[in-house]
Design an enzyme around this catalytic site. Structure first.
Site, short mmCIF file in Angstrom:
data_model
loop_
_atom_site.label_atom_id
_atom_site.label_comp_id
_atom_site.label_asym_id
_atom_site.label_seq_id
_atom_site.Cartn_x
_atom_site.Cartn_y
_atom_site.Cartn_z
N TYR A 115 38.36 34.12 -2.99
CA TYR A 115 37.26 33.80 -3.90
C TYR A 115 37.47 34.47 -5.26
O TYR A 115 36.53 34.82 -5.95
CB TYR A 115 35.93 34.27 -3.31
CG TYR A 115 35.41 33.46 -2.14
CD1 TYR A 115 36.23 33.11 -1.08
CD2 TYR A 115 34.08 33.07 -2.08
CE1 TYR A 115 35.74 32.39 0.01
CE2 TYR A 115 33.58 32.34 -1.01
CZ TYR A 115 34.42 32.01 0.03
OH TYR A 115 33.93 31.31 1.10
N LYS A 159 45.33 39.36 8.43
CA LYS A 159 46.43 38.43 8.72
C LYS A 159 47.69 39.01 8.06
O LYS A 159 48.43 38.31 7.34
CB LYS A 159 46.07 37.04 8.17
CG LYS A 159 46.89 35.89 8.69
CD LYS A 159 46.53 35.44 10.08
CE LYS A 159 47.55 34.43 10.57
NZ LYS A 159 47.31 33.94 11.92
N ASP A 190 42.65 35.36 13.57
CA ASP A 190 42.53 34.20 14.47
C ASP A 190 42.21 34.66 15.89
O ASP A 190 41.31 34.14 16.55
CB ASP A 190 43.81 33.32 14.42
CG ASP A 190 45.10 34.11 14.48
OD1 ASP A 190 45.07 35.35 14.45
OD2 ASP A 190 46.18 33.46 14.56
N ASP A 214 33.58 35.24 5.93
CA ASP A 214 32.70 34.07 5.84
C ASP A 214 32.78 33.26 7.14
O ASP A 214 31.77 32.94 7.77
CB ASP A 214 33.15 33.21 4.64
CG ASP A 214 32.33 31.95 4.49
OD1 ASP A 214 31.11 32.02 4.71
OD2 ASP A 214 32.91 30.90 4.16
N ASP A 218 29.89 33.01 10.61
CA ASP A 218 29.28 31.78 11.14
C ASP A 218 29.63 31.62 12.62
O ASP A 218 28.79 31.25 13.44
CB ASP A 218 29.75 30.54 10.37
CG ASP A 218 28.85 30.19 9.19
OD1 ASP A 218 28.31 31.12 8.55
OD2 ASP A 218 28.67 28.99 8.89
C1 IPM Z 1 28.07 32.34 2.54
C2 IPM Z 1 28.34 30.98 1.93
C3 IPM Z 1 29.00 31.11 0.57
C4 IPM Z 1 30.36 31.75 0.77
C5 IPM Z 1 29.17 29.85 -0.26
C6 IPM Z 1 27.92 29.06 -0.36
C7 IPM Z 1 29.67 30.20 -1.64
O1 IPM Z 1 29.10 30.20 2.79
O2 IPM Z 1 27.38 33.15 1.90
O3 IPM Z 1 28.50 32.59 3.66
O4 IPM Z 1 31.34 31.07 1.07
O5 IPM Z 1 30.42 32.97 0.64
MN MN Z 2 29.31 31.10 4.80
#
Ligand code: IPM
Ligand code: MN
Ligand code: NAD
Length: 322
Positions: A115, A159, A190, A214, A218
């Site tokens: 990023y 990694k 992974d 990130d 999730d």
């Molecule tokens: C998060 C989101 C963000 C990220 C996006 C919306 C920029 O997915 O906060 O997890 O990738 O960091």
């Molecule tokens: Mn995210």
């Protein structure tokens, strides 16, 4: 008076943030809230998703309560959340995952890695530069080690077998862990994705680079019932922003079905950050009592609406105070 900037954003951000804000207002009547508009909706209306004035308003707050914003995969649109994280130098993205038999905190580097914002498109290829700096790695490693020191141990998701940039990250984490006296192990990202889901009890604090954190967070939501439950804190030296891990969920927006727990728990993290762990605990406990009473939104198999769930938490918060 404490000043909290409120960014509802887009989609379900506009539904879950008002719920969280009402709960914060109930436990801390001294908070002065002010709204800041950023996001895709604003971009569609005005051609600007966020500007210098917006950033200045966010800077002026003691803390920011943030919902979610829609980021269309449009080459002309830059992610506003990334802009804000960078402008306020919110380098530590802290994502606790707590539930039955699960107590893990993912500490995600939040300002560089893939990023970095250094990208360009050529006719036949597009490039994104992954930047891992010594300073960036050392400060996130230090943050994670301080946290791990007060808990149990640290795992470094990486990694480094393939990416030279991760060799530097691992080196920095190794040095900081040794300095802090924190037990530290390493795991390729992974393999970590699977092992965390299969054996969450093996993990405590996990530190990793930006995009790995990130994705891992999730996936980790699976352990505790989904994205509707996970809060996060974006912490810098001078500023802090609190937001659900989830996005704007356009598929369920404007239906009063979004789970507001992630936003409410983000509010609790905000209270802790403001030095009020008692109010944070009161909010957390109120959420738990409502869940135990069987009141749930549809993602958790219930029939309660976003607003109804929020109202139930508000009632419990009131009861806790009485
Ligand atoms: C998060 C989101 C963000 C990220 C996006 C919306 C920029 O997915 O906060 O997890 O990738 O960091
Ligand atoms: Mn995210
Ligand atoms: P998402 O997190 O918005 O949704 C993923 C899935 O989880 C969807 O099926 C959604 O309905 C469900 N979900 C998410 N939050 C929920 C909640 N509180 N209650 C019940 N179900 C919930 O991710 P996405 O669909 O990949 O992205 C949608 C948009 O959000 C994109 O534009 C993306 O860029 C953006 N996004 C923003 C942020 C942020 O602002 N922090 C974070 C992630 C994604």
């Amino acid at each position: 008076m404490v000043k909290v900037a409120v960014v509802e954003g887009d989609g379900i951000g506009r539904e879950v943030v008002p719920v969280a804000r009402d709960i914060l207002a109930a436990v801390r009547p001294d908070i002065e809230f002010f709204d800041v508009e950023v996001g895709y909706g604003r971009w569609e209306r005005t051609g600007s998703a966020c500007d210098e004035e917006t950033i200045a308003a966010l800077r002026s707050a003691d803390a920011i309560l943030f919902g979610a914003i829609t980021t269309p995969p449009d080459p002309g649109y830059r992610s506003v959340l990334m802009q804000i994280r960078r402008a306020l130098d919110l380098y530590a993205n802290v994502r606790p995952i707590r539930g039955e038999g699960v107590d893990v905190v993912i500490v995600r580097e939040n300002t560089e890695g893939l990023y970095s914002g250094i990208e360009w498109t050529e006719p036949d290829r597009a490039c994104t530069v992954r930047v891992v700096s010594r300073r960036g790695s050392e400060r996130i490693a230090r943050y994670a080690c301080t946290l791990a020191k007060s808990r149990r141990h640290l795992t470094v998701g990486n990694k480094a077998n393939v990416l030279k940039s991760d060799c530097l990250f691992v080196e920095a984490c190794t040095a900081e862990a040794a300095r802090a006296g924190v037990p530290c192990t390493f795991c390729y990202i992974d393999a970590l994705c699977l092992d965390l889901l299969m054996h969450p009890d093996r993990y405590d604090v996990i530190v990793t680079t930006n995009i790995f954190g990130d994705i891992l967070s999730d996936a980790a939501a699976y352990l505790v019932g989904g994205l509707g439950l996970l809060p996060s804190a974006n912490i810098g030296e001078g500023h802090a922003l609190f937001e659900p891990v989830h996005g704007s969920a356009p598929d369920i927006a404007d239906k009063n079905v979004a789970n507001p727990i992630a936003a409410i728990r983000s509010g609790a993290m905000l209270l802790s950050h403001l030095g009020d762990p008692a109010s944070a605990a009161a909010v957390e406990e109120a959420v738990d009592r409502v869940l135990r009473a069987g009141i749930r939104t549809p993602d958790l198999g219930g029939a309660a609406g976003t607003r109804e769930f929020g109202a139930a938490v508000l009632r419990e918060v009131g009861r806790g105070k009485a």
